[in-house]
Design a protein around this motif. Structure first.
Motif, PDB file in Angstrom:
ATOM      1  N   ALA A 175       0.821  -1.214   0.000  1.00 18.53           N
ATOM      2  CA  ALA A 175       0.000   0.000   0.000  1.00 18.53           C
ATOM      3  C   ALA A 175       0.850   1.258   0.000  1.00 18.53           C
ATOM      4  CB  ALA A 175      -0.922  -0.012   1.211  1.00 18.53           C
ATOM      5  N   GLY A 176       2.121   1.147   0.358  1.00 23.82           N
ATOM      6  CA  GLY A 176       3.018   2.296   0.339  1.00 23.82           C
ATOM      7  C   GLY A 176       2.615   3.345   1.356  1.00 23.82           C
ATOM      8  N   HIS A 213      -2.759  -6.102 -10.143  1.00 17.69           N
ATOM      9  CA  HIS A 213      -2.879  -4.845 -10.890  1.00 17.69           C
ATOM     10  C   HIS A 213      -3.728  -5.038 -12.146  1.00 17.69           C
ATOM     11  CE1 HIS A 213       1.010  -3.128  -8.925  1.00 17.69           C
ATOM     12  NE2 HIS A 213      -0.019  -3.118  -8.118  1.00 17.69           N
ATOM     13  N   HIS A 214      -3.528  -6.157 -12.837  1.00 22.84           N
ATOM     14  CA  HIS A 214      -4.315  -6.437 -14.042  1.00 22.84           C
ATOM     15  C   HIS A 214      -5.795  -6.600 -13.681  1.00 22.84           C
ATOM     16  CE1 HIS A 214      -5.440  -7.995 -17.949  1.00 22.84           C
ATOM     17  NE2 HIS A 214      -6.011  -9.023 -17.336  1.00 22.84           N
ATOM     18  N   HIS A 245     -12.203  -3.153  -2.741  1.00 22.57           N
ATOM     19  CA  HIS A 245     -11.533  -3.464  -1.467  1.00 22.57           C
ATOM     20  C   HIS A 245     -10.017  -3.485  -1.634  1.00 22.57           C
ATOM     21  CE1 HIS A 245     -10.950  -5.420   2.454  1.00 22.57           C
ATOM     22  NE2 HIS A 245     -10.084  -6.200   1.829  1.00 22.57           N
ATOM     23  N   LEU A 246      -9.559  -4.166  -2.682  1.00 24.13           N
ATOM     24  CA  LEU A 246      -8.109  -4.261  -2.915  1.00 24.13           C
ATOM     25  C   LEU A 246      -7.525  -2.906  -3.277  1.00 24.13           C
ATOM     26  CD1 LEU A 246      -7.915  -7.600  -4.949  1.00 24.13           C
ATOM     27  CD2 LEU A 246      -7.399  -7.250  -2.528  1.00 24.13           C
ATOM     28  N   ALA A 247      -8.228  -2.141  -4.089  1.00 22.99           N
ATOM     29  CA  ALA A 247      -7.713  -0.830  -4.509  1.00 22.99           C
ATOM     30  C   ALA A 247      -7.557   0.109  -3.319  1.00 22.99           C
ATOM     31  CB  ALA A 247      -8.642  -0.215  -5.548  1.00 22.99           C
ATOM     32  N   ALA A 248      -8.425  -0.067  -2.312  1.00 23.60           N
ATOM     33  CA  ALA A 248      -8.347   0.798  -1.126  1.00 23.60           C
ATOM     34  C   ALA A 248      -7.165   0.432  -0.243  1.00 23.60           C
ATOM     35  CB  ALA A 248      -9.641   0.699  -0.326  1.00 23.60           C
ATOM     36  N   ARG A 249      -6.606  -0.773  -0.436  1.00 23.10           N
ATOM     37  CA  ARG A 249      -5.559  -1.243   0.465  1.00 23.10           C
ATOM     38  C   ARG A 249      -4.213  -1.452  -0.196  1.00 23.10           C
ATOM     39  NH1 ARG A 249     -10.286  -2.008   2.263  1.00 23.10           N
ATOM     40  NH2 ARG A 249     -10.705  -2.137   4.495  1.00 23.10           N
TER      41      ARG A 249
END
Length: 409
Positions: free
Chosen positions: A290-291, A317-318, A392-396
């Motif tokens: 998540a950086g 990412h894909h 959900h994944l994009a938020a984390r």
């Protein structure tokens, strides 16, 4: 020509010291007895032999220094003195206790020297001069030896601490990996109850140049998680493992900005000890992905789906790009649309409930959902499972951002 006063003092000192040479073993034994009387904690059998060796080596060095008229620059302790003193540290004698034995020994020698001078110097003036000469020698010797041994003791203590830390890390790694473990014996060795519930933390310092005492940070964090006696393992300069024995943990408080923390879920017994640690490590891995957007403390329960879906970063990412498309754009508009869709799903696809939760009119939510459907290329309730997982994944996780879309509202 009559000898000078200084020559008489040196000559008398030498003669008195020579006369004491046959008494060296008895003097050494007497000093050892005085030390043991004053410091009963040094009466352990394993400490007796290095203590005796240190007394003998120091008494010999002192007496021969008096015989040969040694100067302060000649007073460096020999290898036998250093070796016997290191042995005391290896047997668990504290630095302060070792130094105190030298003060006790010097006090004994001062008394002994005063007695010998009084017995053999009839001339009061000469007696005072010889007494002062011997005492000055003893005090110079004490100053030089204590300074040198303080450095040696510090080095030996640090070496033992490093070896002990490495052995502790190796033992805990074995505990995490081995199938057959005597849990009671392992718990006694670690000073930690392995049979109860555990919550694991993994701390890393992601800014190595930052002046942060990681162990101090760990102590502060575990106090916020629970009240049981924790286990700390200093893995390396930038990593610490911790376990807190509590069934109902709180989230660890935020650490300094240069430290990231992964927190596992509570679990019981040796299996729970291992599982919670694995979860803490996985939470920390997701935090790294998540950086800068990651929370200072990442709980496994909050990112469990992300840990399951993020092993292949390129595939993640894909997946996000294929499911969210322009919703990944780095604009306020895209972020509002994505957040609205997240809340809409949380409210079981109820636009009015989502509007109330966000704090906008329900027509605004409907408009945003229409815009979102246009960006997705399908109605928002189609492919809901994949879309909601992608949100959900994009938020984390930190993902490559697309070129901005036009900000209409």
């Amino acid at each position: 020509m009559a000898p000078s006063k200084d020559e008489r003092v040196r000559h008398t000192t030498r003669q008195l010291a020579l006369g004491l040479l046959p008494d060296l073993p008895a003097i050494s034994d007497s000093i050892l007895s005085r030390i043991r009387e004053s410091m009963p904690e040094l009466g352990r059998p394993e400490v007796l032999e290095p203590g005796r060796a240190a007394c003998e080596a120091n008494c010999t060095a002192l007496l021969y220094g008096l015989v040969h008229g040694a100067t302060p620059s000649d007073l460096e302790p020999g290898a036998d003195v250093i070796e016997s003193t290191r042995a005391l540290v290896q047997h668990g004698v504290a630095h302060e206790a070792v130094i105190r034995t030298y003060h006790l020994g010097t006090s004994f020698w001062s008394d002994k020297w005063a007695y010998v001078v009084g017995q053999h110097c009839a001339d009061p003036t000469l007696a005072v001069a010889v007494l002062n000469h011997g005492v000055r020698f003893l005090l110079n010797w004490l100053e030089v030896v204590v300074a040198r041994l303080t450095a040696e003791l510090r080095d030996e203590t640090e070496r033992l601490a490093r070896e002990g830390s490495l052995a502790r890390v190796a033992f805990v790694r074995q505990l995490l990996d081995d199938d057959v473990v005597d849990i009671q014996s392992a718990g006694r060795r670690l000073g930690y109850d392995l049979t109860g519930p555990h919550t694991a933390l993994v701390l890393t310092q992601h800014e190595p140049t930052s002046h942060v005492h990681l162990e101090g940070v760990a102590h502060e964090l575990v106090r916020g998680v629970g009240t049981g006696r924790p286990l700390f393992v200093h893995v390396d300069a930038a990593t610490m493992w911790c376990w807190v024995p509590t069934p109902h943990p709180r989230k660890a408080r935020n650490p300094p900005s240069s430290v990231r923390v992964g927190q596992g879920e509570p679990a019981k017994g040796l299996a729970g000890f291992r599982r919670s640690h694995h979860e803490a490590g996985e939470a920390l891995r997701v935090a790294r992905l998540a950086g800068t957007s990651a929370d200072p403390v990442t709980r496994f329960g909050d990112v469990e789906l992300a840990t399951l879906c993020s092993r292949d970063v390129a595939a993640v990412h894909h997946f996000l790009e294929s499911k969210l498309g322009d919703l990944l754009s780095d604009t306020g508009h895209a972020r509002r649309l994505a957040e609205t869709l997240r809340v809409y799903y949380q409210c079981n696809s109820n636009a009015r409930a989502a509007a109330a939760k966000i704090g906008v009119h329900h027509n605004t939510v409907r408009y945003r959902l229409e815009r979102t459907a246009a960006l997705l290329g399908h109605p928002v309730n189609e492919e809901r499972l994949a879309t909601e997982l992608a949100l959900h994944l994009a938020a984390r996780l930190q993902v490559p951002l697309k070129s901005p879309v036009q900000d209409v509202q």
